[in-house]
Design a protein around this motif. Structure first.
Motif, PDB file in Angstrom:
ATOM      1  N   PHE A  22       0.450  -1.176   0.324  1.00  0.00           N
ATOM      2  CA  PHE A  22      -0.341   0.016  -0.060  1.00  0.00           C
ATOM      3  C   PHE A  22       0.551   1.673   0.331  1.00  0.00           C
ATOM      4  O   PHE A  22       0.317   2.347  -0.861  1.00  0.00           O
ATOM      5  N   PHE A  23       2.137   1.427   0.483  1.00  0.00           N
ATOM      6  CA  PHE A  23       2.688   2.375   0.618  1.00  0.00           C
ATOM      7  C   PHE A  23       3.117   2.754  -0.342  1.00  0.00           C
ATOM      8  O   PHE A  23       2.727   3.985  -1.178  1.00  0.00           O
ATOM      9  N   LYS A  24       3.958   1.598  -1.274  1.00  0.00           N
ATOM     10  CA  LYS A  24       4.445   1.898  -2.521  1.00  0.00           C
ATOM     11  C   LYS A  24       3.905   2.301  -3.508  1.00  0.00           C
ATOM     12  O   LYS A  24       4.281   3.103  -4.738  1.00  0.00           O
ATOM     13  N   ASP A  25       2.511   1.423  -3.480  1.00  0.00           N
ATOM     14  CA  ASP A  25       1.365   1.888  -4.667  1.00  0.00           C
ATOM     15  C   ASP A  25       1.137   2.795  -3.914  1.00  0.00           C
ATOM     16  O   ASP A  25       0.562   3.849  -5.475  1.00  0.00           O
ATOM     17  N   TYR A  26       0.707   3.728  -3.235  1.00  0.00           N
ATOM     18  CA  TYR A  26       0.337   5.059  -2.850  1.00  0.00           C
ATOM     19  C   TYR A  26       1.021   6.258  -2.929  1.00  0.00           C
ATOM     20  O   TYR A  26       0.778   7.453  -2.041  1.00  0.00           O
ATOM     21  N   LYS A  27       2.332   5.460  -2.694  1.00  0.00           N
ATOM     22  CA  LYS A  27       3.568   6.928  -2.252  1.00  0.00           C
ATOM     23  C   LYS A  27       3.634   7.566  -1.284  1.00  0.00           C
ATOM     24  O   LYS A  27       2.939   8.702  -0.802  1.00  0.00           O
ATOM     25  N   VAL A  28       3.091   6.674  -0.291  1.00  0.00           N
ATOM     26  CA  VAL A  28       2.614   7.996   0.954  1.00  0.00           C
ATOM     27  C   VAL A  28       4.132   8.136   1.720  1.00  0.00           C
ATOM     28  O   VAL A  28       3.556   9.285   2.032  1.00  0.00           O
ATOM     29  N   MET A  29       5.736   7.697   1.599  1.00  0.00           N
ATOM     30  CA  MET A  29       6.396   8.394   1.775  1.00  0.00           C
ATOM     31  C   MET A  29       6.867   9.279   1.579  1.00  0.00           C
ATOM     32  O   MET A  29       7.400  10.430   2.095  1.00  0.00           O
ATOM     33  N   GLU A  30       6.409   9.444   0.235  1.00  0.00           N
ATOM     34  CA  GLU A  30       6.791  10.700  -0.942  1.00  0.00           C
ATOM     35  C   GLU A  30       5.715  12.134  -0.278  1.00  0.00           C
ATOM     36  O   GLU A  30       6.036  13.218  -0.185  1.00  0.00           O
ATOM     37  N   LEU A  31       4.386  11.528  -0.622  1.00  0.00           N
ATOM     38  CA  LEU A  31       3.805  12.139   0.201  1.00  0.00           C
ATOM     39  C   LEU A  31       3.933  13.229   1.419  1.00  0.00           C
ATOM     40  O   LEU A  31       3.869  14.238   1.837  1.00  0.00           O
ATOM     41  N   LEU A  32       4.974  11.577   2.429  1.00  0.00           N
ATOM     42  CA  LEU A  32       4.412  12.597   3.636  1.00  0.00           C
ATOM     43  C   LEU A  32       6.113  13.722   3.475  1.00  0.00           C
ATOM     44  O   LEU A  32       6.288  14.777   4.859  1.00  0.00           O
ATOM     45  N   PRO A  44      12.190   5.382  13.453  1.00  0.00           N
ATOM     46  CA  PRO A  44      12.317   5.595  11.877  1.00  0.00           C
ATOM     47  C   PRO A  44      10.651   5.932  11.816  1.00  0.00           C
ATOM     48  O   PRO A  44      10.184   5.221  11.549  1.00  0.00           O
ATOM     49  N   LEU A  45      10.680   6.668  10.555  1.00  0.00           N
ATOM     50  CA  LEU A  45       9.158   7.209   9.948  1.00  0.00           C
ATOM     51  C   LEU A  45       8.572   6.065   9.805  1.00  0.00           C
ATOM     52  O   LEU A  45       7.284   6.176  10.078  1.00  0.00           O
ATOM     53  N   TRP A  46       9.213   5.517   8.903  1.00  0.00           N
ATOM     54  CA  TRP A  46       8.679   3.547   8.222  1.00  0.00           C
ATOM     55  C   TRP A  46       7.685   3.190   9.359  1.00  0.00           C
ATOM     56  O   TRP A  46       6.802   2.158   8.749  1.00  0.00           O
ATOM     57  N   SER A  47       8.546   2.991   9.946  1.00  0.00           N
ATOM     58  CA  SER A  47       8.566   2.209  11.121  1.00  0.00           C
ATOM     59  C   SER A  47       7.359   2.221  11.986  1.00  0.00           C
ATOM     60  O   SER A  47       6.137   1.168  12.149  1.00  0.00           O
ATOM     61  N   ILE A  48       6.761   3.854  12.689  1.00  0.00           N
ATOM     62  CA  ILE A  48       5.750   3.277  12.931  1.00  0.00           C
ATOM     63  C   ILE A  48       4.688   3.707  12.194  1.00  0.00           C
ATOM     64  O   ILE A  48       3.295   3.409  12.757  1.00  0.00           O
ATOM     65  N   LEU A  49       4.428   4.378  10.873  1.00  0.00           N
ATOM     66  CA  LEU A  49       3.504   4.435  10.365  1.00  0.00           C
ATOM     67  C   LEU A  49       3.009   3.196   9.953  1.00  0.00           C
ATOM     68  O   LEU A  49       1.722   2.976   9.459  1.00  0.00           O
TER      69      LEU A  49
END
Length: 102
Positions: A22-32, A44-49
């Motif tokens: 989901f994070f990769k498909d919707y580019k969540v980290m880029e949006l953040l 790391p932010l990735w771990s918490i999210l």
């Protein structure tokens, strides 16, 4: 007999893979990053999210997971709650950016 469901640890890897996809498909980290959300130190932010999003599919909250010793988070409850209550996170902006990017 307890009315509470038991912890299902068999689905943990499936949940983690689904959240990662989901994070990769919707580019969540880029949006953040576009919203200015970054962590300067610590967990790391990735771990918490990913933990927060995975909790949607678990049958217990972080509190109940810790109470029964089944918590899979690699951080403390204080880290979790500080992140969730951070006044600098603009979740509405994140949702708007994603909606406009689609």
């Amino acid at each position: 007999m307890s009315s509470l469901p038991s912890f299902d640890t068999e689905n943990e890897p499936k949940i983690a893979r689904s959240v990662e996809k989901f994070f990769k498909d919707y580019k969540v980290m880029e949006l953040l990053r576009r919203c200015g959300l970054r962590k300067s130190k610590g967990i790391p932010l990735w771990s918490i999210l990913s933990y927060i999003f995975s909790n949607v599919f678990r049958d217990r909250s972080m509190y109940m997971q810790q109470k029964y010793g089944k918590c899979t988070a690699g951080f403390s409850k204080n880290t979790y709650y500080r992140f969730m209550q951070n006044p600098h996170i603009n979740w509405l902006q994140l949702a708007s950016l994603h909606y406009s990017a689609s």
